[in-house]
Scaffold this active site. Structure first.
Site, PDB file in Angstrom:
ATOM      1  N   SER A 153      -5.405   8.394   3.297  1.00 42.03           N
ATOM      2  CA  SER A 153      -5.471   7.660   2.026  1.00 42.03           C
ATOM      3  C   SER A 153      -6.694   8.063   1.218  1.00 42.03           C
ATOM      4  O   SER A 153      -7.743   8.423   1.774  1.00 42.03           O
ATOM      5  CB  SER A 153      -5.558   6.164   2.338  1.00 42.03           C
ATOM      6  N   TYR A 183      -9.701  -0.873   6.044  1.00 46.33           N
ATOM      7  CA  TYR A 183      -8.504  -0.034   5.957  1.00 46.33           C
ATOM      8  C   TYR A 183      -8.898   1.448   5.830  1.00 46.33           C
ATOM      9  O   TYR A 183      -8.438   2.299   6.589  1.00 46.33           O
ATOM     10  CB  TYR A 183      -7.645  -0.461   4.752  1.00 46.33           C
ATOM     11  N   LYS A 206      -8.457   4.763   8.575  1.00 46.63           N
ATOM     12  CA  LYS A 206      -7.797   6.043   8.247  1.00 46.63           C
ATOM     13  C   LYS A 206      -8.756   7.208   8.507  1.00 46.63           C
ATOM     14  O   LYS A 206      -8.356   8.263   9.004  1.00 46.63           O
ATOM     15  CB  LYS A 206      -7.329   6.027   6.784  1.00 46.63           C
TER      16      LYS A 206
HETATM   17  N1  UFG Z   1      -3.754  -4.341 -10.361  1.00 47.85           N
HETATM   18  C1  UFG Z   1      -3.746  -5.312 -11.334  1.00 47.85           C
HETATM   19  N2  UFG Z   1      -2.920  -6.382 -11.163  1.00 47.85           N
HETATM   20  C2  UFG Z   1      -2.142  -6.533 -10.060  1.00 47.85           C
HETATM   21  C3  UFG Z   1      -2.158  -5.524  -9.063  1.00 47.85           C
HETATM   22  C4  UFG Z   1      -2.992  -4.445  -9.260  1.00 47.85           C
HETATM   23  O1  UFG Z   1      -4.439  -5.229 -12.339  1.00 47.85           O
HETATM   24  O2  UFG Z   1      -1.431  -7.541  -9.947  1.00 47.85           O
HETATM   25  C5  UFG Z   1      -4.630  -3.169 -10.549  1.00 47.85           C
HETATM   26  C6  UFG Z   1      -5.644  -3.003  -9.441  1.00 47.85           C
HETATM   27  O3  UFG Z   1      -6.793  -3.766  -9.703  1.00 47.85           O
HETATM   28  C7  UFG Z   1      -5.883  -1.502  -9.490  1.00 47.85           C
HETATM   29  C8  UFG Z   1      -4.523  -0.931  -9.922  1.00 47.85           C
HETATM   30  O4  UFG Z   1      -3.816  -2.023 -10.501  1.00 47.85           O
HETATM   31  O5  UFG Z   1      -6.817  -1.205 -10.475  1.00 47.85           O
HETATM   32  C9  UFG Z   1      -3.720  -0.402  -8.758  1.00 47.85           C
HETATM   33  O6  UFG Z   1      -3.681  -1.394  -7.756  1.00 47.85           O
HETATM   34  P1  UFG Z   1      -2.736  -1.306  -6.478  1.00 47.85           P
HETATM   35  O7  UFG Z   1      -2.988  -2.552  -5.685  1.00 47.85           O
HETATM   36  O8  UFG Z   1      -1.340  -1.010  -6.887  1.00 47.85           O
HETATM   37  O9  UFG Z   1      -3.269  -0.035  -5.719  1.00 47.85           O
HETATM   38  P2  UFG Z   1      -4.748   0.307  -5.223  1.00 47.85           P
HETATM   39  O10 UFG Z   1      -5.277   1.321  -6.172  1.00 47.85           O
HETATM   40  O11 UFG Z   1      -5.582  -0.885  -4.971  1.00 47.85           O
HETATM   41  O12 UFG Z   1      -4.403   0.850  -3.786  1.00 47.85           O
HETATM   42  C10 UFG Z   1      -4.157   2.162  -3.523  1.00 47.85           C
HETATM   43  C11 UFG Z   1      -3.314   2.272  -2.285  1.00 47.85           C
HETATM   44  C12 UFG Z   1      -4.083   1.772  -1.093  1.00 47.85           C
HETATM   45  C13 UFG Z   1      -5.401   2.454  -1.026  1.00 47.85           C
HETATM   46  C14 UFG Z   1      -6.161   2.262  -2.292  1.00 47.85           C
HETATM   47  C15 UFG Z   1      -7.493   2.990  -2.294  1.00 47.85           C
HETATM   48  O13 UFG Z   1      -2.131   1.527  -2.455  1.00 47.85           O
HETATM   49  O14 UFG Z   1      -3.343   2.038   0.076  1.00 47.85           O
HETATM   50  O15 UFG Z   1      -5.386   2.779  -3.363  1.00 47.85           O
HETATM   51  O16 UFG Z   1      -8.347   2.443  -3.243  1.00 47.85           O
HETATM   52  F1  UFG Z   1      -6.133   1.956  -0.014  1.00 47.85           F
END
Ligand code: UFG
Length: 329
Positions: free
Chosen positions: A117, A141, A145
């Site tokens: 990841s 997490y 990894k």
């Molecule tokens: N976000 C929102 N509202 C929501 C959900 C997400 O604004 O309801 C934002 C988050 O803050 C982030 C972006 O959308 O800025 C993407 O969020 P996700 O939760 O979809 O994905 P992440 O970037 O947090 O997660 C991804 C992978 C993880 C990994 C991570 C590393 O899914 O497995 O990147 O930072 F660990």
């Protein structure tokens, strides 16, 4: 090749199983179906319902059938949950992988592709992120990894393991033929949450932070389509050489902000999608964009899905045709 796939009923795993089968590989899946779905497993693959932590079961599978390689998806994958329950993450992601590697060594299997990841990079000092960007994870997490990446690298010289760690950026989208897609319960990822809002399953959605140092103030991510992840896995497993450990970033090299993704979804769905601007979510890096040129140069991989509207559109098609998700739940 005959490939043993752990977690092959999950979101990324099931798309990879489909792609492997469609390209003539023979696939056996192990999945405990706690997050995965029976009907997500491609019909030509054999599904064994069981836990990857069950060493006795794993040993019997790996000794009864001679596998050429393993693809290892089975893992816990929620950043927030990993902060609350770190030991469960170390157990599922590190300890179970250790057992899997020991059993592979005993069975003489010397090839593995591992789901890593971009979370292993933590808060990178600069973007785009290259594979040699320091890996400094900021949550359990990401640390689990990274720990597995170390086990793979150390096993290369010690007992000839050939490995490829694929560092995914933000996996999203659904199969082009509409057969499988993303179905998590509860949902925590941006694109499915946007689409749940568009479908009226939520009255509104939260935008976590609008004061980042980005052009529109919201976080930027590299959204990589799950079919492109699948082709990267296939190329990786076909190219692995025993005794060589590699790692590749898998992303498009392009970034989209949260508001850009919401705008793309408004265009695709024709729905308003009400948002509420709330505080930053702890631990969110402002910008994560991959430099994925290494896998392009070494394995000839390139993403087919590069337009955020097309990507969101493929997820929308899946959610429209499967309003309740997979039907075997
Ligand atoms: N976000 C929102 N509202 C929501 C959900 C997400 O604004 O309801 C934002 C988050 O803050 C982030 C972006 O959308 O800025 C993407 O969020 P996700 O939760 O979809 O994905 P992440 O970037 O947090 O997660 C991804 C992978 C993880 C990994 C991570 C590393 O899914 O497995 O990147 O930072 F660990």
């Amino acid at each position: 090749m005959r490939i043993f796939v752990t977690g092959g009923a999950g979101y990324v795993g099931s798309h990879c199983v489909k792609d492997l089968c469609e390209h003539g590989h023979e696939v056996v899946v192990i999945d405990n179906l706690c997050k995965g779905h029976r009907s997500a497993v491609y019909a030509k693959a054999r599904l064994i319902e069981g836990d990857v932590g069950d060493a006795k079961l794993l040993r019997s599978i790996l000794t009864a059938t001679k596998f050429d390689a393993v693809m290892h998806f089975a893992a816990s994958a929620e950043v927030g949950e990993s902060v609350r329950e770190p030991l469960s993450y170390y157990h599922n992601n590190v300890s179970n992988t250790l057992t899997l590697l020991e059993l592979m060594r005993d069975a003489g299997i010397h090839k593995i592709v591992f789901s890593s990841s971009c979370a292993t990079y933590g808060m990178p000092a600069s973007v785009p992120i290259r594979e040699d960007t320091p890996q400094l994870p900021i949550n359990p997490y990401g640390r689990t990894k990274l720990a597995v990446e170390w086990m793979l690298a150390d096993s290369a010289s010690a007992w000839g393991l050939g490995s490829c760690a694929l560092r995914y950026f933000n996996a999203c989208g659904a199969a082009r033929d509409g057969s499988i897609g993303e179905d998590h319960n509860p949902e925590s990822h941006l694109i499915p949450i946007i689409l749940e809002t568009a479908r009226g399953r939520r009255s509104q959605m939260s935008v976590f932070g609008t004061d980042y140092d980005t052009p529109d103030g919201t976080c930027i991510r590299d959204y990589i389509h799950v079919e492109d992840l699948a082709s990267a896995h296939r190329l990786a497993i076909e190219a692995i050489e025993p005794g060589v450990g590699q790692a590749f970033n898998i992303g498009t090299g392009r970034g989209n902000s949260v508001l850009e993704v919401i705008e793309a979804a408004r265009r695709i769905t024709g729905q308003e999608i009400t948002i509420e601007e709330v505080d930053r979510r702890p631990g969110d890096p402002p910008i994560l964009i991959a430099d994925a040129s290494r896998i392009g140069q070494e394995l000839g991989w390139k993403p087919d899905w590069t337009d955020i509207e097309d990507i969101v559109g493929s997820a929308w098609q899946w959610h429209q045709s499967h309003p309740e998700g997979f039907e075997d739940d």
